[in-house]
Design a protein around this motif. Structure first.
Motif, PDB file in Angstrom:
ATOM      1  N   GLU A  71      13.826  49.010 -26.412  1.00 30.88           N
ATOM      2  CA  GLU A  71      14.788  50.520 -26.165  1.00 30.88           C
ATOM      3  C   GLU A  71      16.151  49.914 -26.574  1.00 30.88           C
ATOM      4  O   GLU A  71      17.010  50.725 -27.316  1.00 30.88           O
ATOM      5  CB  GLU A  71      14.698  50.816 -24.837  1.00 30.88           C
ATOM      6  CG  GLU A  71      13.599  51.650 -24.293  1.00 30.88           C
ATOM      7  CD  GLU A  71      13.549  52.000 -23.048  1.00 30.88           C
ATOM      8  OE1 GLU A  71      14.612  52.310 -22.479  1.00 30.88           O
ATOM      9  OE2 GLU A  71      12.467  51.781 -22.276  1.00 30.88           O
ATOM     10  N   THR A 108      18.026  48.370 -20.120  1.00 30.45           N
ATOM     11  CA  THR A 108      16.870  48.686 -20.980  1.00 30.45           C
ATOM     12  C   THR A 108      16.102  47.803 -21.331  1.00 30.45           C
ATOM     13  O   THR A 108      16.418  46.432 -21.293  1.00 30.45           O
ATOM     14  CB  THR A 108      17.012  49.836 -21.861  1.00 30.45           C
ATOM     15  OG1 THR A 108      17.883  48.885 -22.963  1.00 30.45           O
ATOM     16  CG2 THR A 108      17.731  51.133 -21.498  1.00 30.45           C
ATOM     17  N   THR A 109      14.814  47.723 -21.775  1.00 32.02           N
ATOM     18  CA  THR A 109      14.146  46.729 -22.660  1.00 32.02           C
ATOM     19  C   THR A 109      14.841  46.426 -23.912  1.00 32.02           C
ATOM     20  O   THR A 109      15.487  47.009 -24.270  1.00 32.02           O
ATOM     21  CB  THR A 109      12.688  47.209 -22.770  1.00 32.02           C
ATOM     22  OG1 THR A 109      12.886  48.434 -23.746  1.00 32.02           O
ATOM     23  CG2 THR A 109      11.870  47.775 -21.444  1.00 32.02           C
ATOM     24  N   ARG A 151      16.462  50.055 -30.394  1.00 28.20           N
ATOM     25  CA  ARG A 151      16.420  51.335 -30.691  1.00 28.20           C
ATOM     26  C   ARG A 151      17.898  52.178 -30.779  1.00 28.20           C
ATOM     27  O   ARG A 151      18.455  52.640 -31.654  1.00 28.20           O
ATOM     28  CB  ARG A 151      15.570  52.125 -30.101  1.00 28.20           C
ATOM     29  CG  ARG A 151      14.195  52.520 -30.798  1.00 28.20           C
ATOM     30  CD  ARG A 151      13.375  53.571 -30.232  1.00 28.20           C
ATOM     31  NE  ARG A 151      12.929  53.208 -29.048  1.00 28.20           N
ATOM     32  CZ  ARG A 151      11.898  52.659 -28.567  1.00 28.20           C
ATOM     33  NH1 ARG A 151      11.116  51.790 -29.388  1.00 28.20           N
ATOM     34  NH2 ARG A 151      11.716  52.638 -27.276  1.00 28.20           N
TER      35      ARG A 151
END
Ligand code: CAA
Length: 258
Positions: free
Chosen positions: A222, A218-219, A225
């Protein structure tokens, strides 16, 4: 324990061992090997008594790639409709940390299989590469994607485009392996690492692996998070209270995997 033809499976304490065992083909990964490795790893993953898995091969070969003889006569449609390497996705998806203990050849699918694991311990005899270009194909079990994430674009591109094989020292410098050890010590070292992981609290180990996986997929935003949520969720476990109390009381924690 289920009987397998192409792998050896055993349990030592809280560690599950899977040994690729097709010596006549340098552990080439055919469909049966895939099905058996997936079955064994999935069974270990479902067992709360297992906290880490070691995947290894022989002294001569971790695995010399996907089975060329099995693939040779297939058409593009066969490979697509049969989702030829699809099963390996289930192996890559196990929650339990997997340590690849690599001795000898880890080529093509063998290198890709090692890269599906969380830790790669290499014997000083290990050889890594993606030689598929020599066969008129390209890596098909994740090599073009995972190798770039492991060692960067330019090094990965050189290996994939030329088929050049790296020795263990170069693989370690490139960041492909966690550590290189003398060949005679490989399995003991893998055992020590696996037992160390298996001695931790299972919920935190699963969360750590999931967060590390998220970083690959993911980035940054993300991933951060995901990490924040996973970190917070662990505060509802018994083992977080136990781990922190043990620190304060200057004693070893007694984790209960809950
Ligand atoms: N598939 C099928 N059989 C294989 C194999 C493979 N990937 N690698 C080795 N074998 C077999 C050989 O055919 C041989 O069998 P026979 O005795 O029946 O002929 C046996 O294993 C021993 O191999 P060698 O005699 O070749 O052993 P060596 O010491 O001379 O050479 C080697 C070792 C350099 C690893 C050589 O075997 C080799 O180059 N293997 C193929 C490596 C390769 O190209 N891997 C990529 C496969 S494609 C792939 O993996 C696609 C993907 O991305 C998933």
């Amino acid at each position: 324990m289920t009987d397998y033809d192409t792998i050896l499976v055993s349990t030592r304490g809280r560690v599950g061992w899977i040994t690729l065992n097709r010596p006549e083909a340098l552990n080439a990964l055919n469909s049966q090997v895939c099905a058996e490795v997936v079955a064994a790893a999935t069974a270990f993953d479902a067992d709360a008594g297992i906290g880490a898995i070691v995947l290894t091969g022989s002294a001569r070969a971790f695995a010399a790639g996907a089975d060329i003889k099995e693939m040779e006569s297939k058409t593009g449609l066969d490979m697509t409709m049969g989702d030829h390497f699809g099963g390996w996705g289930q192996f890559a998806a196990v929650r339990t940390p997997v340590i690849a203990a690599v001795s000898g050849y880890a080529l093509g699918g063998g290198c890709e299989l090692a890269m599906m694991c969380d830790i790669i311990l290499a014997a000083d005899t290990a050889r890594f590469g993606q030689p598929e270009i020599n066969l008129g194909v390209i890596p098909g079990m994740g090599g073009t994607q995972r190798l770039i994430r492991a060692i960067g674009y330019y090094k990965a591109a050189e290996l994939v485009l030329t088929g050049r094989v790296m020795d263990a020292a170069e693989a370690e410098r490139a960041g492909l392996v966690s550590r290189v050890v003398p060949a005679a010590e490989l399995l003991d070292e893998a055992s020590t690492v696996a037992e160390t992981i298996a001695s931790k609290s299972l919920p935190s180990v699963f969360a750590a692996k999931a967060a590390l996986d998220a970083a690959m997929e993911t980035t940054l935003a993300e991933g951060l998070r995901f990490e924040k949520q996973a970190f917070a969720a662990l505060f509802d476990t018994h083992d977080q209270k136990e781990g922190m109390a043990a620190f304060r009381e200057k004693r070893a924690p007694g984790f209960e995997n809950r």
